[in-house]
Design a protein around this motif. Structure first.
Motif, PDB file in Angstrom:
ATOM      1  N   LEU A  16       0.831  -1.214   0.000  1.00 62.37           N
ATOM      2  CA  LEU A  16       0.000   0.000   0.000  1.00 62.37           C
ATOM      3  C   LEU A  16       0.863   1.261   0.000  1.00 62.37           C
ATOM      4  O   LEU A  16       0.521   2.252  -0.646  1.00 62.37           O
ATOM      5  CB  LEU A  16      -0.965  -0.003   1.187  1.00 62.37           C
ATOM      6  CG  LEU A  16      -2.103  -1.027   1.131  1.00 62.37           C
ATOM      7  CD1 LEU A  16      -2.882  -1.020   2.447  1.00 62.37           C
ATOM      8  CD2 LEU A  16      -3.021  -0.779  -0.043  1.00 62.37           C
ATOM      9  N   ALA A  17       1.984   1.228   0.719  1.00 66.93           N
ATOM     10  CA  ALA A  17       2.905   2.388   0.727  1.00 66.93           C
ATOM     11  C   ALA A  17       3.515   2.569  -0.659  1.00 66.93           C
ATOM     12  O   ALA A  17       3.571   3.691  -1.174  1.00 66.93           O
ATOM     13  CB  ALA A  17       3.987   2.200   1.771  1.00 66.93           C
TER      14      ALA A  17
ATOM     15  N   VAL B  47       0.977   6.753   6.333  1.00 64.70           N
ATOM     16  CA  VAL B  47       1.579   6.546   7.645  1.00 64.70           C
ATOM     17  C   VAL B  47       1.047   5.235   8.201  1.00 64.70           C
ATOM     18  O   VAL B  47      -0.128   4.916   8.027  1.00 64.70           O
ATOM     19  CB  VAL B  47       1.210   7.692   8.623  1.00 64.70           C
ATOM     20  CG1 VAL B  47       1.681   7.403  10.033  1.00 64.70           C
ATOM     21  CG2 VAL B  47       1.765   9.026   8.151  1.00 64.70           C
ATOM     22  N   ALA B  48       1.914   4.485   8.874  1.00 66.17           N
ATOM     23  CA  ALA B  48       1.492   3.280   9.584  1.00 66.17           C
ATOM     24  C   ALA B  48       2.400   3.102  10.786  1.00 66.17           C
ATOM     25  O   ALA B  48       3.576   3.460  10.740  1.00 66.17           O
ATOM     26  CB  ALA B  48       1.581   2.056   8.688  1.00 66.17           C
TER      27      ALA B  48
ATOM     28  N   LEU C  41       5.477  13.002   1.331  1.00 70.73           N
ATOM     29  CA  LEU C  41       6.878  13.270   1.011  1.00 70.73           C
ATOM     30  C   LEU C  41       7.848  12.719   2.052  1.00 70.73           C
ATOM     31  O   LEU C  41       9.014  12.463   1.753  1.00 70.73           O
ATOM     32  CB  LEU C  41       7.106  14.773   0.829  1.00 70.73           C
ATOM     33  CG  LEU C  41       6.309  15.418  -0.306  1.00 70.73           C
ATOM     34  CD1 LEU C  41       6.581  16.908  -0.358  1.00 70.73           C
ATOM     35  CD2 LEU C  41       6.623  14.755  -1.634  1.00 70.73           C
ATOM     36  N   TYR C  42       7.369  12.498   3.271  1.00 69.18           N
ATOM     37  CA  TYR C  42       8.266  11.993   4.304  1.00 69.18           C
ATOM     38  C   TYR C  42       8.721  10.574   4.004  1.00 69.18           C
ATOM     39  O   TYR C  42       9.802  10.151   4.443  1.00 69.18           O
ATOM     40  CB  TYR C  42       7.617  12.074   5.692  1.00 69.18           C
ATOM     41  CG  TYR C  42       6.967  10.787   6.134  1.00 69.18           C
ATOM     42  CD1 TYR C  42       7.689   9.853   6.880  1.00 69.18           C
ATOM     43  CD2 TYR C  42       5.662  10.481   5.782  1.00 69.18           C
ATOM     44  CE1 TYR C  42       7.111   8.658   7.275  1.00 69.18           C
ATOM     45  CE2 TYR C  42       5.087   9.300   6.166  1.00 69.18           C
ATOM     46  CZ  TYR C  42       5.811   8.385   6.920  1.00 69.18           C
ATOM     47  OH  TYR C  42       5.231   7.200   7.299  1.00 69.18           O
ATOM     48  N   LEU C  43       7.943   9.802   3.247  1.00 70.88           N
ATOM     49  CA  LEU C  43       8.299   8.412   2.971  1.00 70.88           C
ATOM     50  C   LEU C  43       9.641   8.295   2.253  1.00 70.88           C
ATOM     51  O   LEU C  43      10.404   7.357   2.497  1.00 70.88           O
ATOM     52  CB  LEU C  43       7.200   7.720   2.164  1.00 70.88           C
ATOM     53  CG  LEU C  43       5.903   7.454   2.927  1.00 70.88           C
ATOM     54  CD1 LEU C  43       4.815   6.958   1.992  1.00 70.88           C
ATOM     55  CD2 LEU C  43       6.131   6.461   4.053  1.00 70.88           C
ATOM     56  N   LYS C  44       9.952   9.256   1.388  1.00 71.22           N
ATOM     57  CA  LYS C  44      11.241   9.240   0.698  1.00 71.22           C
ATOM     58  C   LYS C  44      12.383   9.392   1.701  1.00 71.22           C
ATOM     59  O   LYS C  44      13.424   8.751   1.574  1.00 71.22           O
ATOM     60  CB  LYS C  44      11.293  10.341  -0.356  1.00 71.22           C
ATOM     61  CG  LYS C  44      10.348  10.106  -1.508  1.00 71.22           C
ATOM     62  CD  LYS C  44      10.310  11.273  -2.462  1.00 71.22           C
ATOM     63  CE  LYS C  44       9.294  10.985  -3.542  1.00 71.22           C
ATOM     64  NZ  LYS C  44       8.700  12.143  -4.104  1.00 71.22           N
ATOM     65  N   SER C  45      12.202  10.213   2.697  1.00 71.69           N
ATOM     66  CA  SER C  45      13.220  10.387   3.735  1.00 71.69           C
ATOM     67  C   SER C  45      13.271   9.178   4.666  1.00 71.69           C
ATOM     68  O   SER C  45      14.333   8.802   5.150  1.00 71.69           O
ATOM     69  CB  SER C  45      12.949  11.646   4.553  1.00 71.69           C
ATOM     70  OG  SER C  45      13.053  12.780   3.737  1.00 71.69           O
ATOM     71  N   HIS C  46      12.134   8.573   4.891  1.00 74.98           N
ATOM     72  CA  HIS C  46      12.082   7.420   5.788  1.00 74.98           C
ATOM     73  C   HIS C  46      12.988   6.300   5.285  1.00 74.98           C
ATOM     74  O   HIS C  46      13.723   5.680   6.055  1.00 74.98           O
ATOM     75  CB  HIS C  46      10.644   6.912   5.939  1.00 74.98           C
ATOM     76  CG  HIS C  46      10.547   5.723   6.838  1.00 74.98           C
ATOM     77  ND1 HIS C  46      10.689   5.815   8.201  1.00 74.98           N
ATOM     78  CD2 HIS C  46      10.359   4.422   6.560  1.00 74.98           C
ATOM     79  CE1 HIS C  46      10.590   4.616   8.734  1.00 74.98           C
ATOM     80  NE2 HIS C  46      10.385   3.748   7.755  1.00 74.98           N
TER      81      HIS C  46
END
Length: 151
Positions: free
Chosen positions: A74-75, A82-83, A138-143
């Motif tokens: 899903l991400a 967020v999860a 956009l935070y997922l790229k940094s995560h």
């Protein structure tokens, strides 16, 4: 003198407004579906203890592995923003949350049902419409850049 004060006040006010919008990027805002406040609607999903009592450790492990695989899918598809699990027991039996980028509650419900731990009854869900920053995805790229071990 009064008109000079009015003109100076207008100049200062317009400078203040322009300074606040200095970093605004219309193209980015549009690509993220942002409204004028930089926000958009999502769906908050609260995962809570379900009615199913699965005692077979192998079966439960398989379902939780599917749960994590589904989160990652899903991400990757841009639907899960967020999860994360709750780190403390609580009186509501909440286990974790999802924030989904879905257009309707029905779409959010169908996305949640792709999770084998929900389908099996390990988790039950509460779903609420939620309003947050359009830039959240956009935070997922940094995560990924701060993650050494993936589930």
């Amino acid at each position: 003198m009064k008109s000079l004060f009015t003109i100076l006040s207008l100049i200062l006010f317009s400078s203040f407004i322009n300074a606040q919008n200095k970093g605004f990027d219309q193209k980015l805002a549009d690509s993220l579906g942002a409204d004028q406040y930089g926000m958009k609607s999502y769906y908050l999903v609260i995962l809570k203890k379900g009615k199913a009592e699965i005692t077979d450790k192998s079966k439960k492990s398989e379902l939780m592995k599917g749960h994590m695989e589904n989160i990652n899918k899903l991400a990757k598809d841009g639907k899960l923003i967020v999860a994360g699990p709750m780190l403390e027991k609580n009186p509501n039996d909440y286990n974790g949350i999802f924030i989904l980028d879905a257009k309707t509650k029905e779409e959010a419900e169908s996305l949640v049902l792709t999770d084998p731990s929900v389908k099996s009854g390990i988790f039950d869900v509460e779903i609420y419409k939620w309003y947050g920053s359009a830039a959240l995805p956009l935070y997922l790229k940094s995560h990924d850049k701060v993650t050494k071990v993936h589930f």
